[in-house]
Design an enzyme around this catalytic site. Structure first.
Site, PDB file in Angstrom:
ATOM      1  N   LYS A   1     -13.535  -1.048   1.521  1.00 14.54           N
ATOM      2  CA  LYS A   1     -13.637  -2.237   2.549  1.00 14.54           C
ATOM      3  C   LYS A   1     -15.133  -2.270   2.637  1.00 14.54           C
ATOM      4  O   LYS A   1     -15.516  -3.362   2.624  1.00 14.54           O
ATOM      5  CB  LYS A   1     -13.034  -2.105   3.783  1.00 14.54           C
TER       6      LYS A   1
ATOM      7  N   LYS B   1      -3.396  -3.190  -4.648  1.00 18.81           N
ATOM      8  CA  LYS B   1      -2.172  -3.307  -3.484  1.00 18.81           C
ATOM      9  C   LYS B   1      -1.992  -4.565  -3.166  1.00 18.81           C
ATOM     10  O   LYS B   1      -2.730  -5.335  -2.874  1.00 18.81           O
ATOM     11  CB  LYS B   1      -2.719  -2.328  -2.370  1.00 18.81           C
TER      12      LYS B   1
ATOM     13  N   LYS C   1      -2.313  -7.997   3.069  1.00 17.41           N
ATOM     14  CA  LYS C   1      -2.196  -9.247   3.892  1.00 17.41           C
ATOM     15  C   LYS C   1      -3.571 -10.004   4.133  1.00 17.41           C
ATOM     16  O   LYS C   1      -3.519 -11.323   4.511  1.00 17.41           O
ATOM     17  CB  LYS C   1      -1.461  -9.187   5.223  1.00 17.41           C
TER      18      LYS C   1
HETATM   19  P1  TYM Z   1      -1.792  -2.291   7.740  1.00 13.22           P
HETATM   20  O1  TYM Z   1      -1.642  -3.163   8.904  1.00 13.22           O
HETATM   21  O2  TYM Z   1      -2.504  -2.734   6.846  1.00 13.22           O
HETATM   22  O3  TYM Z   1      -0.114  -2.264   7.138  1.00 13.22           O
HETATM   23  C1  TYM Z   1       0.954  -1.912   8.069  1.00 13.22           C
HETATM   24  C2  TYM Z   1       1.877  -1.125   7.237  1.00 13.22           C
HETATM   25  O4  TYM Z   1       2.300  -1.720   6.262  1.00 13.22           O
HETATM   26  C3  TYM Z   1       1.833  -0.611   4.842  1.00 13.22           C
HETATM   27  N1  TYM Z   1       1.552  -1.440   3.851  1.00 13.22           N
HETATM   28  C4  TYM Z   1       1.972  -1.261   2.493  1.00 13.22           C
HETATM   29  N2  TYM Z   1       3.089  -0.542   2.077  1.00 13.22           N
HETATM   30  C5  TYM Z   1       3.720  -0.969   0.785  1.00 13.22           C
HETATM   31  N3  TYM Z   1       2.959  -1.518  -0.192  1.00 13.22           N
HETATM   32  C6  TYM Z   1       2.096  -2.168   0.318  1.00 13.22           C
HETATM   33  N4  TYM Z   1       1.409  -3.263  -0.346  1.00 13.22           N
HETATM   34  C7  TYM Z   1       1.472  -2.279   1.752  1.00 13.22           C
HETATM   35  N5  TYM Z   1       0.468  -2.843   2.392  1.00 13.22           N
HETATM   36  C8  TYM Z   1       0.679  -2.378   3.617  1.00 13.22           C
HETATM   37  C9  TYM Z   1       0.926   0.022   5.591  1.00 13.22           C
HETATM   38  O5  TYM Z   1       0.854   1.385   5.051  1.00 13.22           O
HETATM   39  C10 TYM Z   1       1.338   0.291   6.807  1.00 13.22           C
HETATM   40  O6  TYM Z   1       2.258   1.251   7.046  1.00 13.22           O
HETATM   41  N6  TYM Z   1      -4.101   1.593   9.718  1.00 13.22           N
HETATM   42  C11 TYM Z   1      -2.720   0.813   9.770  1.00 13.22           C
HETATM   43  C12 TYM Z   1      -2.429   0.412  10.934  1.00 13.22           C
HETATM   44  C13 TYM Z   1      -2.279   1.521  12.062  1.00 13.22           C
HETATM   45  C14 TYM Z   1      -1.300   2.462  12.239  1.00 13.22           C
HETATM   46  C15 TYM Z   1      -1.489   3.114  13.407  1.00 13.22           C
HETATM   47  C16 TYM Z   1      -0.130   2.936  11.190  1.00 13.22           C
HETATM   48  C17 TYM Z   1      -3.149   1.560  13.140  1.00 13.22           C
HETATM   49  N7  TYM Z   1      -2.692   2.504  13.882  1.00 13.22           N
HETATM   50  C18 TYM Z   1      -0.924   4.350  13.886  1.00 13.22           C
HETATM   51  C19 TYM Z   1       0.530   3.976  11.868  1.00 13.22           C
HETATM   52  C20 TYM Z   1       0.147   4.861  13.103  1.00 13.22           C
HETATM   53  C21 TYM Z   1      -3.099  -0.347   8.828  1.00 13.22           C
HETATM   54  O7  TYM Z   1      -3.916  -1.053   8.740  1.00 13.22           O
HETATM   55  O8  TYM Z   1      -1.859  -0.578   8.358  1.00 13.22           O
END
Ligand code: TYM
Length: 334
Positions: free
Chosen positions: A112, A196, A199
């Site tokens: 990033k 990947k 969003k």
């Molecule tokens: P975030 O918001 O980017 O994504 C949310 C969840 O979706 C999963 N994910 C995917 N899984 C499969 N294929 C993909 N292309 C894909 N893109 C996203 C992510 O792995 C995630 O599970 N840092 C985290 C948010 C967070 C969090 C936490 C997660 C903050 N605190 C505590 C678990 C526990 C994030 O940016 O996810």
């Protein structure tokens, strides 16, 4: 006691089928066997510039999508990160036990940061806030996609370090719950299957959001890149584009990758993509219908208010205990 599950989703864009298959679908499964906390992590979204109105709206929309995807607010706790200030407070305390070298090794930070002209310190310490989220709830299991694996390992390392320092269990050491790639752990971008599906992707053609209308979904799948040849079989290395589409097909239909290969032997990409588009449309149809129902003002706000009430006392208990251990002076009430 039932095991405790925590996970978070950033309101930093429209949720994609990657978020659904990698995370949300498993949230729904886990709510019947565990005490679940699902958090809209709006503070994490601030690590990169956000339009305030959009952030506000997306925070509500992510919570609505949690419910629309099947999370039952009577079974699981749904809340917004900034409603429970203990997350920010715990994050600072954990920053003071995390090493700069550990954060520099985070591949998501490196990726990033490389794409931006200015990098906030929040983007750098982001994984510590994530550790705070998880550790505050004495979490047993964290359902996430594959991209969060390294962040989760850091959360574990921080927990172990604190527990060792005080020679007692201040934090539960959380376990990851990550589906294998072929089961949705990493859904790839339709225009670049080596990246990947995210969003916050710049080109909307590469991602399918949960709220894309049917014709948009059909169009995006029709224009998805494919690999050379016309055979349909799973080979991540040599056929990354078709392999990704097969995974999406498998997740939407419940068919195994082998069944799909046999069904499309000699058929070619065109028909396969047409059928896949209809499967995705049908998978998202009930989610989109429920999302609309939840758009009445006040409905999701009430769910979030209840969620905060359930989450906060648990977070406070862990925070207070850690503050005392560190020697922070408690307030004298008398
Ligand atoms: P975030 O918001 O980017 O994504 C949310 C969840 O979706 C999963 N994910 C995917 N899984 C499969 N294929 C993909 N292309 C894909 N893109 C996203 C992510 O792995 C995630 O599970 N840092 C985290 C948010 C967070 C969090 C936490 C997660 C903050 N605190 C505590 C678990 C526990 C994030 O940016 O996810």
């Amino acid at each position: 006691m039932a095991k405790r599950v925590f996970s978070g989703v950033q309101p930093s864009g429209s949720l994609t089928i990657g978020n659904y298959f990698g995370a949300l679908r498993n949230f729904v499964r886990l709510q019947d066997e565990a005490e679940c906390f699902f958090c809209v992590v709006n503070l994490h979204a601030l690590t990169v510039p956000q339009d305030p109105q959009e952030l506000y709206q997306r925070t509500l929309d992510v919570a609505r999508l949690f419910v629309a995807c099947g999370i039952d607010p009577n079974k699981a706790t749904i809340f917004v990160q900034s409603h429970v200030p203990a997350h920010s407070e715990m994050s600072w305390l954990l920053e003071c036990t995390t090493y700069v070298g550990e954060l520099r090794r985070m591949t998501q930070y490196k990726d990033k940061a490389a794409k931006r002209e200015v990098v906030t310190s929040g983007l750098f310490t982001y994984p510590v806030l994530m550790a705070a989220d998880i550790l505050l709830y004495q979490t047993d299991e964290v359902p996430v996609g594959e991209d969060q694996k390294q962040h989760l390992e850091l959360a574990r390392d921080i927990a172990i370090r604190v527990n060792n320092r005080f020679d007692e269990q201040i934090f539960k050491v959380p376990e990851p719950y990550i589906p294998p790639k072929a089961a949705g752990g990493r859904i790839m971008n339709l225009q670049n299957p080596l990246e990947k599906m995210s969003k916050s992707a710049e080109n909307p053609k590469g991602i399918i959001t949960l709220l894309d209308p049917p014709d948009v979904i059909r169009q995006k799948i029709r224009s998805a890149v494919t690999d050379s040849g016309r055979e349909i079989y799973y080979d991540e290395e040599n056929k990354p584009a078709i392999s990704n589409l097969m995974v999406i097909y498998s997740l939407c239909s419940g068919k195994s990758l082998d069944e799909i290969r046999d069904e499309y032997a000699g058929v070619g990409y065109g028909q396969f993509k047409k059928d896949l588009a209809e499967l995705v449309v049908e998978t998202l149809r009930p989610i989109q219908a429920r999302f609309e129902e939840l758009s009445r003002p006040g409905v999701i706000e009430e769910v979030l208010a209840q969620g905060k009430k359930k989450a906060e006392p648990i977070a406070q208990e862990t925070l207070k205990r850690f503050q005392r251990k560190l020697g922070l002076l408690p307030l004298c009430d008398s």
